[in-house]
Design a protein around this motif. Structure first.
Motif, PDB file in Angstrom:
ATOM      1  N   VAL A 114       0.823  -1.218   0.000  1.00 51.94           N
ATOM      2  CA  VAL A 114       0.000   0.000   0.000  1.00 51.94           C
ATOM      3  C   VAL A 114       0.855   1.266   0.000  1.00 51.94           C
ATOM      4  O   VAL A 114       0.346   2.345  -0.295  1.00 51.94           O
ATOM      5  N   SER A 115       2.143   1.147   0.265  1.00 51.45           N
ATOM      6  CA  SER A 115       3.027   2.319   0.186  1.00 51.45           C
ATOM      7  C   SER A 115       3.059   2.892  -1.223  1.00 51.45           C
ATOM      8  O   SER A 115       3.372   4.070  -1.406  1.00 51.45           O
ATOM      9  N   THR A 116       2.706   2.088  -2.228  1.00 57.83           N
ATOM     10  CA  THR A 116       2.687   2.555  -3.620  1.00 57.83           C
ATOM     11  C   THR A 116       1.341   3.154  -4.009  1.00 57.83           C
ATOM     12  O   THR A 116       1.194   3.660  -5.117  1.00 57.83           O
ATOM     13  N   PHE A 117       0.359   3.106  -3.123  1.00 59.65           N
ATOM     14  CA  PHE A 117      -1.003   3.552  -3.433  1.00 59.65           C
ATOM     15  C   PHE A 117      -1.129   5.068  -3.332  1.00 59.65           C
ATOM     16  O   PHE A 117      -0.442   5.712  -2.529  1.00 59.65           O
ATOM     17  N   SER A 118      -2.090   5.600  -4.083  1.00 57.59           N
ATOM     18  CA  SER A 118      -2.491   7.003  -3.916  1.00 57.59           C
ATOM     19  C   SER A 118      -3.296   7.111  -2.616  1.00 57.59           C
ATOM     20  O   SER A 118      -3.699   6.096  -2.032  1.00 57.59           O
ATOM     21  N   GLY A 119      -3.571   8.332  -2.196  1.00 59.36           N
ATOM     22  CA  GLY A 119      -4.379   8.542  -0.992  1.00 59.36           C
ATOM     23  C   GLY A 119      -5.755   7.926  -1.096  1.00 59.36           C
ATOM     24  O   GLY A 119      -6.252   7.307  -0.148  1.00 59.36           O
ATOM     25  N   GLY A 120      -6.397   8.062  -2.252  1.00 56.82           N
ATOM     26  CA  GLY A 120      -7.726   7.488  -2.455  1.00 56.82           C
ATOM     27  C   GLY A 120      -7.719   5.968  -2.434  1.00 56.82           C
ATOM     28  O   GLY A 120      -8.639   5.333  -1.918  1.00 56.82           O
ATOM     29  N   MET A 121      -6.660   5.368  -2.969  1.00 61.55           N
ATOM     30  CA  MET A 121      -6.542   3.906  -2.947  1.00 61.55           C
ATOM     31  C   MET A 121      -6.359   3.414  -1.513  1.00 61.55           C
ATOM     32  O   MET A 121      -6.966   2.425  -1.103  1.00 61.55           O
ATOM     33  N   LYS A 122      -5.542   4.129  -0.742  1.00 59.79           N
ATOM     34  CA  LYS A 122      -5.348   3.759   0.665  1.00 59.79           C
ATOM     35  C   LYS A 122      -6.661   3.868   1.427  1.00 59.79           C
ATOM     36  O   LYS A 122      -6.969   3.031   2.276  1.00 59.79           O
ATOM     37  N   ARG A 123      -7.438   4.905   1.110  1.00 57.70           N
ATOM     38  CA  ARG A 123      -8.713   5.100   1.798  1.00 57.70           C
ATOM     39  C   ARG A 123      -9.636   3.921   1.553  1.00 57.70           C
ATOM     40  O   ARG A 123     -10.318   3.430   2.447  1.00 57.70           O
ATOM     41  N   ARG A 124      -9.670   3.438   0.316  1.00 60.04           N
ATOM     42  CA  ARG A 124     -10.540   2.306  -0.021  1.00 60.04           C
ATOM     43  C   ARG A 124     -10.062   1.024   0.643  1.00 60.04           C
ATOM     44  O   ARG A 124     -10.865   0.197   1.074  1.00 60.04           O
ATOM     45  N   ALA A 125      -8.741   0.847   0.771  1.00 59.18           N
ATOM     46  CA  ALA A 125      -8.211  -0.317   1.492  1.00 59.18           C
ATOM     47  C   ALA A 125      -8.619  -0.237   2.965  1.00 59.18           C
ATOM     48  O   ALA A 125      -9.019  -1.245   3.560  1.00 59.18           O
ATOM     49  N   ALA A 126      -8.556   0.957   3.548  1.00 60.92           N
ATOM     50  CA  ALA A 126      -8.959   1.132   4.951  1.00 60.92           C
ATOM     51  C   ALA A 126     -10.451   0.859   5.121  1.00 60.92           C
ATOM     52  O   ALA A 126     -10.874   0.251   6.117  1.00 60.92           O
ATOM     53  N   LEU A 127     -11.257   1.268   4.161  1.00 58.16           N
ATOM     54  CA  LEU A 127     -12.697   0.987   4.215  1.00 58.16           C
ATOM     55  C   LEU A 127     -12.972  -0.508   4.132  1.00 58.16           C
ATOM     56  O   LEU A 127     -13.785  -1.039   4.884  1.00 58.16           O
TER      57      LEU A 127
END
Length: 192
Positions: A114-127
């Motif tokens: 997830v270090s390679t993810f954008s902020g929005g991608m990280k948000r969806r992973a957290a969701l």
């Protein structure tokens, strides 16, 4: 059922929450809204037991489980999105991958940390992690920040589908995100 009666909380002598009461029955959908600095996040932390009130009472059945999306994603950056979800969920890998995919994360991104993810991608992973963790009450603090309009609508629909009949407390500034929720407006804090 969770019941808070006359909760009060101050930081450095400055009141943040004053005499707040709420009763959350199973299946309640509540949206806390108000101006920045009105104590929404503090109230959410009080309800989850992450902060102690200065006064008032908070009661709930013993063993009540919370899942949450905080303002920060709180992911382990070196792990994949699936691995982050697996830390809190016993869901099969296929179910995790399917939900991540439904939230707009493609197969290529699922193989990356997830270090390679954008902020929005990280948000969806957290969701995804919050939705698949075992819980009685789901707390969402600005869960759709960083998502464009089309993606936000898609993610909101998926969250609604996954939380149907469950107790959810949503914190947001955007009232478009509060459709289907009982709205609780927190007053602005008095000037310092």
């Amino acid at each position: 059922m969770l019941e808070a009666v006359k909760l009060c909380k101050a930081f450095d002598g400055r009141p943040v929450i004053q005499d707040f009461s709420i009763r959350l029955k199973p299946g309640s959908r509540v949206c806390l809204t108000g101006p920045s600095g009105s104590g929404k996040t503090t109230l959410l932390r009080l309800l989850m037991g992450l902060e102690k009130p200065d006064s008032g009472t908070l009661s709930m059945p013993r063993g009540t489980r919370f899942s949450a999306v905080f303002q920060e994603n709180r992911l382990l950056e070196q792990l994949t999105a699936e691995a982050n979800v697996s830390l809190v969920s016993a869901a099969p890998r296929q179910e995790i991958a399917a939900l991540l995919n439904a939230l707009g994360l493609d197969a290529k991104s699922l193989a990356q940390p997830v270090s390679t993810f954008s902020g929005g991608m990280k948000r969806r992973a957290a969701l995804c992690r919050a939705l698949l963790a075992p819980y009685d009450i789901l707390c969402l603090d600005e869960p759709y920040k960083g998502l464009d309009e089309a993606l936000r609508a898609q993610v909101m629909r998926i969250v609604d589908e996954h939380t149907r009949g469950k107790t959810v407390v949503l914190v947001t500034h955007d009232l478009r995100e509060a459709e289907g929720y009982e709205l609780i407006q927190l007053p602005p804090l008095p000037p310092v």
